[in-house]
Design an enzyme around this catalytic site. Structure first.
Site, mmCIF file in Angstrom:
data_model
loop_
_atom_site.group_PDB
_atom_site.id
_atom_site.type_symbol
_atom_site.label_atom_id
_atom_site.label_comp_id
_atom_site.label_asym_id
_atom_site.label_seq_id
_atom_site.Cartn_x
_atom_site.Cartn_y
_atom_site.Cartn_z
ATOM 1 N N GLY A 1 9.238 12.968 -13.380
ATOM 2 C CA GLY A 1 10.033 13.031 -12.151
ATOM 3 C C GLY A 1 9.661 14.218 -11.283
ATOM 4 C CD GLU B 1 -18.861 3.595 2.124
ATOM 5 O OE1 GLU B 1 -19.833 4.288 2.437
ATOM 6 O OE2 GLU B 1 -18.606 3.285 0.939
#
Lengths: 375, 403
Positions: A347, A370
């Site tokens: 958590g 890319e």
């Protein structure tokens, strides 16, 4: 001859940039993400490291360093270890400067390199990505049409870093009618065009809102019949080897992915040694320890693949396959390791008090970007 | 300076080993997989003679070769030969793991005495016996005992999974290095290596295992029933010291884990080459560096497999390179072994899947490589043990703190 030892100079670069990342970038990262802005002082301090000006010839305002893709990868890993958005911001002008240093004509160098080889941080970048799911460097939708006196550029770009304040861009486009093999090596027809901010028909549309990299200002760009001269094509009559540029860019992306992954691994490792459950640190449980062991070895594996591609590029080899696989591998390692780190924090990893959720959001970007984009 | 290119001499050696793999191993690969306990005598003779020529040419015995890139050269050789056949590679006559133990733990005199047999004569094997029916990875739990009786050490116990054990004890004038405790109360510090030679009274091979893969490699079970070995057959000092004994086993692993990793990579590469060649025959070339949306699922799988293999290879080279440089490499050796073992297991299984019924058929060697590959995820420390070692190193925990 197989060797895994960095040169003394490379160690120095790594240590210097590493110290900067630790002392200045990391402490500013969370605030920069929340505010979607990076303090100008920090950007200037990073600029002073000379990572952009370094390879620019001395007579054009740079330091005339011999450029090494591998040394660049070391610096990129360290910067990204500090924070990816800040790293990409300070490295963005490289996208403009380095291709011109390496493949520009003398005239292009003399005209454009002084723009970025200054004492003050100067924004510049590249417009590569396009807002399409099937973005493909070898088949860009943005076109450059020869029009007698030069080229007409048409298309839409996204993820363009620092576009609003950039003085100039390299715009990547598919050159229509380019004969196969003459231009771009493996990326037939892919060419870069130097476009100044004031060019008619160029519109910086809006700052993008992304899942991560919130501190990095990226923009959409529209090119409506932007006319550039014949000399605006990188390399002019000798078209640039854009496949090589893409390979270099993939190495830089891979190195940054390694930096983010390493940051997350180290954070989770330290947390797991502090956090107790059932009377002992959670790191003493195999379920956690094995995750950490795999994270550690995957970070190393991704780094070695990155160095392999970098070392080949430094030797003048193409490294098409090697740079591509390094980038894909490092991108997936970054995602897996940041996710595992978050899992180890449980958590606490999910809340914004710890940096791990930020790293996970940032790491997701590597699969999207890319070669030639962002870095 | 960082460099990933093999130097020309090493490249030449690689080509030589590849020829051996292709012309001496591949053609008999299936035969000795199907006829599990048969001996490839001709292969042994030829390779032993070839090795003898090499040993004479270099003026060194196989086990204590020294030199700048010895470990790196060894892992490259292992990859190449296991591209040929991993089982045959493990069966090659020579000092083997037993020799490695002698080299790591023995005195100079012992090295000379025990290893000189590998220089000439008939083919011989050295082997190592650690594992017992009741303990594998937890080698500190060894129950085989060594008791001093006059001029002898008397060994009692049962050892299993001893690679080349039968060839060392029954088929040649070899030896097995047996790890036994001289003082159970001393734990790891009490575990010592003893050289048990062929013909020693009280030692016998009681079984040779039948296995999933690497079938030509002999995996022996050995009984030590009041086995008497001379006093000077204990390697190193007989004194029970915290620094000695078990630490030497671990030192051996630092050198052998990169070799096992390289073996795995050789098998994985064989599988990948098979798939690539097959696709090529179908006029399918793998396209690298194209946009992900244009890639076929096959291309994506293939490139991923190839990348996994390369990642494992670079980790392996690094571990071997460190050893050559005299840098402690336990962490890196275990990283390489864990990565290579698991990657190649997945890669070969995927290759069988890609090839469909052709992959499953015994007409081709692919299914055999899948079976062979798995051993690399198990022996010389299972994947889990190697991850445990990596975890301890990166966390700075002792074996007591992280069990």
């Amino acid at each position: 001859m197989i060797d895994f030892e960095l040169s003394d100079e490379q160690k120095m670069v790594r240590d210097t940039v590493g110290a900067f990342a630790r002392e200045q970038i990391r402490p500013a990262a969370r605030q920069a993400d929340e505010a979607a802005a990076i303090p100008p002082d920090l950007v200037q301090h990073a600029w002073n490291l000379g990572l952009v000006r370094g390879p620019v010839p001395e007579k054009l305002g740079g330091f005339g360093d011999q450029r090494s893709v591998l040394t660049g990868a070391l610096a990129a890993e360290e910067l990204a270890w500090g924070d990816l958005a800040i790293a990409m911001h300070v490295a963005a002008p490289q996208l403009f400067a380095f291709p011109i240093v390496e493949m520009g004509t003398d005239e292009q160098r003399q005209r454009f390199l002084p723009l970025v080889a200054t004492d003050r941080f100067t924004a510049a970048g590249a417009a590569t990505m396009e807002p399409r799911y099937d973005f493909d460097l070898s088949a860009l939708a943005t076109t450059a049409t020869p029009d007698g006196s030069g080229f007409t550029l048409r298309g839409e770009k996204c993820c363009v870093p620092l576009a609003d304040e950039a003085r100039a861009f390299l715009v990547y486009a598919r050159e229509e009618g380019a004969s196969n093999g003459s231009a771009g090596g493996e990326l037939h027809g892919l060419q870069a065009f130097i476009v100044e901010r004031e060019a008619s028909g160029l519109t910086v549309v809006e700052r993008e809102k992304n899942m991560g990299l919130k501190a990095l200002a990226t923009y959409q760009l529209k090119l409506d019949d932007v006319k550039v001269s014949r000399d605006a094509r990188l390399g002019a009559e000798r078209p640039a080897d854009t496949a090589r540029l893409a390979a270099q860019s993939r190495v830089a992306l891979a190195a940054m992915a390694v930096g983010v992954a390493r940051a997350a691994f180290e954070y989770a490792r330290d947390y797991a040694k502090e956090r107790h459950a059932f009377g002992a640190p959670i790191a003493t449980k195999q379920a956690i320890a094995f995750m950490l062991a795999e994270m550690a070895l995957e970070v190393d594996a991704a780094r070695l693949l990155t160095w392999q591609a970098a070392s080949m590029l430094d030797k003048g080899l193409k490294a098409l396959k090697e740079s591509s696989r390094a980038k894909h591998y490092a991108a997936s390692v970054a995602l897996k390791v940041t996710d595992n780190a978050l899992q180890i924090l449980g958590g606490h990893g999910y809340i914004r008090e710890h940096p791990v959720e930020l790293w996970l959001r940032n790491a997701r970007g590597f699969a999207t970007f890319e070669g030639l984009a962002i870095v | 300076m960082i460099d990933f290119e093999l130097e020309p001499q090493v490249l030449e050696r690689t080509k030589f080993f590849h020829t051996v793999a292709e012309h001496m191993m591949r053609p008999i690969s299936r035969q000795y997989d199907e006829q599990e306990h048969e001996e490839p005598r001709e292969f042994f003779e030829t390779i032993w003679k070839g090795g003898a020529r090499e040993r004479q040419a270099s003026g060194e015995s196989g086990a204590d070769r020294k030199g700048g890139a010895r470990n790196l050269t060894t892992v490259i050789m292992a990859e190449e030969l296991c591209w040929g056949d991993a089982g045959l590679f493990l069966s090659i006559p020579g000092p083997g793991l037993g020799g490695a133990a002698v080299a790591a733990a023995g005195t100079a005199e012992q090295k000379e005495r025990f290893l000189k047999r590998f220089k000439d004569g008939e083919p011989k094997w050295g082997a190592m016996a650690i594992t017992e029916p009741g303990c594998g990875s937890d080698s500190a739990a060894i129950t085989t005992t060594a008791r001093r009786e006059g001029d002898y050490w008397v060994l009692n116990g049962t050892k299993i999974f001893c690679t080349a054990g039968q060839r060392a004890l029954e088929k040649s004038d070899g030896f097995v290095v047996v790890w036994a405790t001289v003082d159970k109360s001393a734990g790891r510090a009490g575990i010592k290596p003893f050289v048990v030679e062929r013909g020693t009274p009280g030692v016998s091979v009681i079984r040779v295992e039948s296995k999933l893969g690497i079938r030509v490699s002999d995996t022996a079970a050995i009984m030590l029933d009041n086995c008497r070995v001379p006093l000077d057959h204990i390697l190193g000092s007989p004194k029970v010291e915290p620094s000695g004994g078990f630490k030497d086993v671990m030192a051996t692993f630092d050198a052998t884990r990169p070799i096992v990793a390289a073996m795995a990579i050789g098998v994985g590469r064989a599988a990948l080459d098979f798939v690539r060649d097959f696709l090529r025959d179908q006029r399918l070339e793998i396209r690298y560096a194209i946009a992900p949306t244009r890639m076929t699922a096959l291309e994506r799988d293939f490139i991923e497999m190839e990348t996994e293999l390369e990642a494992a290879r670079l980790l392996t080279w690094r571990a071997a390179w460190m050893l050559d440089r005299g840098i402690r490499n336990s962490l890196e050796a275990s990283m390489a072994k864990a990565k290579a073992g698991s990657s190649v297991t997945r890669v070969t299984q995927k290759a069988v899947e890609i090839m469909g019924p052709l992959g499953y058929s015994r007409k081709y060697l692919l299914e055999k490589w899948m079976r062979d590959a798995k051993i690399n995820d198990i022996f010389e420390g299972t994947q889990q043990i190697n991850l445990l070692i990596v975890a301890r190193r990166i966390l700075g925990y002792s074996s007591k703190e992280l069990t």
